[in-house]
Design a protein around this motif. Structure first.
Motif, PDB file in Angstrom:
ATOM      1  N   UNK A  80       0.819  -1.214   0.000  1.00 55.88           N
ATOM      2  CA  UNK A  80       0.000   0.000   0.000  1.00 55.88           C
ATOM      3  C   UNK A  80       0.847   1.257   0.000  1.00 55.88           C
ATOM      4  N   UNK A  81       0.374   2.240  -0.772  1.00 59.07           N
ATOM      5  CA  UNK A  81       0.975   3.572  -0.786  1.00 59.07           C
ATOM      6  C   UNK A  81      -0.149   4.566  -0.577  1.00 59.07           C
ATOM      7  N   UNK A  82       0.060   5.492   0.358  1.00 59.88           N
ATOM      8  CA  UNK A  82      -0.921   6.534   0.641  1.00 59.88           C
ATOM      9  C   UNK A  82      -0.274   7.867   0.310  1.00 59.88           C
ATOM     10  N   UNK A  83      -0.996   8.697  -0.429  1.00 60.03           N
ATOM     11  CA  UNK A  83      -0.512  10.030  -0.752  1.00 60.03           C
ATOM     12  C   UNK A  83      -1.595  11.047  -0.389  1.00 60.03           C
ATOM     13  N   UNK A  84      -1.209  12.025   0.412  1.00 56.55           N
ATOM     14  CA  UNK A  84      -2.101  13.099   0.840  1.00 56.55           C
ATOM     15  C   UNK A  84      -1.600  14.364   0.157  1.00 56.55           C
ATOM     16  N   UNK A  85      -2.461  15.001  -0.620  1.00 53.65           N
ATOM     17  CA  UNK A  85      -2.072  16.200  -1.363  1.00 53.65           C
ATOM     18  C   UNK A  85      -3.070  17.321  -1.118  1.00 53.65           C
ATOM     19  N   UNK A  86      -2.609  18.540  -1.361  1.00 55.62           N
ATOM     20  CA  UNK A  86      -3.483  19.719  -1.449  1.00 55.62           C
ATOM     21  C   UNK A  86      -3.377  20.164  -2.895  1.00 55.62           C
ATOM     22  N   UNK A  87      -4.517  20.431  -3.521  1.00 59.35           N
ATOM     23  CA  UNK A  87      -4.529  20.752  -4.948  1.00 59.35           C
ATOM     24  C   UNK A  87      -5.351  22.013  -5.193  1.00 59.35           C
ATOM     25  N   UNK A  88      -4.893  22.799  -6.157  1.00 61.29           N
ATOM     26  CA  UNK A  88      -5.648  23.991  -6.550  1.00 61.29           C
ATOM     27  C   UNK A  88      -5.346  24.308  -8.000  1.00 61.29           C
ATOM     28  N   UNK A  99      -6.816  12.395  -0.514  1.00 57.74           N
ATOM     29  CA  UNK A  99      -6.071  11.248  -0.005  1.00 57.74           C
ATOM     30  C   UNK A  99      -6.322  10.100  -0.971  1.00 57.74           C
ATOM     31  N   UNK A 100      -5.252   9.582  -1.525  1.00 57.51           N
ATOM     32  CA  UNK A 100      -5.316   8.428  -2.425  1.00 57.51           C
ATOM     33  C   UNK A 100      -4.607   7.265  -1.744  1.00 57.51           C
ATOM     34  N   UNK A 101      -5.201   6.093  -1.817  1.00 55.15           N
ATOM     35  CA  UNK A 101      -4.585   4.873  -1.318  1.00 55.15           C
ATOM     36  C   UNK A 101      -4.454   3.928  -2.504  1.00 55.15           C
ATOM     37  N   UNK A 102      -3.247   3.475  -2.752  1.00 49.17           N
ATOM     38  CA  UNK A 102      -2.956   2.614  -3.901  1.00 49.17           C
ATOM     39  C   UNK A 102      -2.500   1.251  -3.393  1.00 49.17           C
ATOM     40  N   UNK A 103      -3.059   0.177  -3.945  1.00 47.33           N
ATOM     41  CA  UNK A 103      -2.626  -1.177  -3.592  1.00 47.33           C
ATOM     42  C   UNK A 103      -1.924  -1.809  -4.789  1.00 47.33           C
ATOM     43  N   UNK A 104      -0.709  -2.279  -4.551  1.00 47.74           N
ATOM     44  CA  UNK A 104       0.097  -2.903  -5.596  1.00 47.74           C
ATOM     45  C   UNK A 104      -0.022  -4.414  -5.537  1.00 47.74           C
ATOM     46  N   UNK A 105       0.007  -5.011  -6.707  1.00 50.48           N
ATOM     47  CA  UNK A 105       0.023  -6.463  -6.838  1.00 50.48           C
ATOM     48  C   UNK A 105       0.855  -6.800  -8.065  1.00 50.48           C
ATOM     49  N   UNK A 107       3.741  -5.828  -8.878  1.00 48.63           N
ATOM     50  CA  UNK A 107       4.466  -4.681  -9.406  1.00 48.63           C
ATOM     51  C   UNK A 107       3.611  -3.626 -10.089  1.00 48.63           C
ATOM     52  N   UNK A 108       2.287  -3.800 -10.089  1.00 47.74           N
ATOM     53  CA  UNK A 108       1.380  -2.845 -10.723  1.00 47.74           C
ATOM     54  C   UNK A 108       0.305  -2.410  -9.733  1.00 47.74           C
ATOM     55  N   UNK A 109      -0.298  -1.257  -9.987  1.00 48.79           N
ATOM     56  CA  UNK A 109      -1.392  -0.796  -9.143  1.00 48.79           C
ATOM     57  C   UNK A 109      -2.632  -1.614  -9.482  1.00 48.79           C
ATOM     58  N   UNK A 110      -3.168  -2.310  -8.476  1.00 50.30           N
ATOM     59  CA  UNK A 110      -4.339  -3.157  -8.680  1.00 50.30           C
ATOM     60  C   UNK A 110      -5.624  -2.452  -8.259  1.00 50.30           C
ATOM     61  N   UNK A 111      -5.531  -1.599  -7.230  1.00 52.24           N
ATOM     62  CA  UNK A 111      -6.704  -0.886  -6.737  1.00 52.24           C
ATOM     63  C   UNK A 111      -6.285   0.481  -6.229  1.00 52.24           C
ATOM     64  N   UNK A 112      -7.244   1.406  -6.274  1.00 51.86           N
ATOM     65  CA  UNK A 112      -7.019   2.741  -5.724  1.00 51.86           C
ATOM     66  C   UNK A 112      -8.303   3.219  -5.071  1.00 51.86           C
ATOM     67  N   UNK A 113      -8.154   3.932  -3.973  1.00 49.69           N
ATOM     68  CA  UNK A 113      -9.274   4.564  -3.272  1.00 49.69           C
ATOM     69  C   UNK A 113      -8.957   6.042  -3.192  1.00 49.69           C
ATOM     70  N   UNK A 114      -9.976   6.884  -3.280  1.00 50.96           N
ATOM     71  CA  UNK A 114      -9.753   8.325  -3.301  1.00 50.96           C
ATOM     72  C   UNK A 114     -10.818   9.042  -2.480  1.00 50.96           C
ATOM     73  N   UNK A 115     -10.364   9.951  -1.646  1.00 48.12           N
ATOM     74  CA  UNK A 115     -11.247  10.823  -0.884  1.00 48.12           C
ATOM     75  C   UNK A 115     -10.857  12.258  -1.228  1.00 48.12           C
TER      76      UNK A 115
END
Length: 137
Positions: A80-88, A99-105, A107-115
């Motif tokens: 899992x990789x979590x990235x928290x950003x501020x965007x404008x 906040x994006x959460x990425x799950x690798x399987x 060697x590739x991103x298999x799933x992503x969640x975004x808030x």
């Protein structure tokens, strides 16, 4: 053949993929990082396939290419990789926290969640669980 990657390698892939997406405004460098069965999950319990998600990003490329993104946190733990950003956007539109959460399987991103939350609304959202004040008869 299974290609295992370390948490640090996964973190670097997410950071590089985001940087390339914002620098080029295209999804060509992002698409190969996603597995064929990739799913992008949203808070409303919907999910998009790889093709649907990439199409949505391509449709929003004009704003993405101009977006200012500040990485606040980038964490990795196992797959899992979590990235928290501020965007404008440069036109002064609303600033958002993401906040994006990425799950690798393999060697590739298999799933992503975004808030996504508008920064201006954050304080109000912190009170959602507080009881309503009692009203007098």
């Amino acid at each position: 053949m299974t290609t295992e990657t370390t948490a640090e390698q996964n973190k670097e892939l997410v950071q590089r993929g985001l940087a390339q997406l914002l620098e080029t405004g295209g999804t060509d460098t992002l698409a190969p990082l996603l597995s064929d069965g990739f799913l992008h999950h949203r808070p409303d319990s919907t999910a998009r396939t790889k093709e649907e998600w990439l199409a949505a990003i391509r449709a929003a490329l004009v704003p993405l290419a101009a977006m200012r993104v500040e990485i606040r946190h980038l964490l990795a733990d196992g797959p899992y990789v979590m990235i928290h950003t501020r965007r404008s956007l440069p036109d002064g539109g609303p600033e958002i926290a993401v906040v994006d959460l990425w799950r690798f399987e393999d060697g590739l991103v298999a799933e992503a969640w975004e808030i996504i939350e508008p920064v201006a609304e954050a304080a109000a959202h912190l009170r959602w669980w507080e009881p309503e004040p009692a009203t007098r008869p």
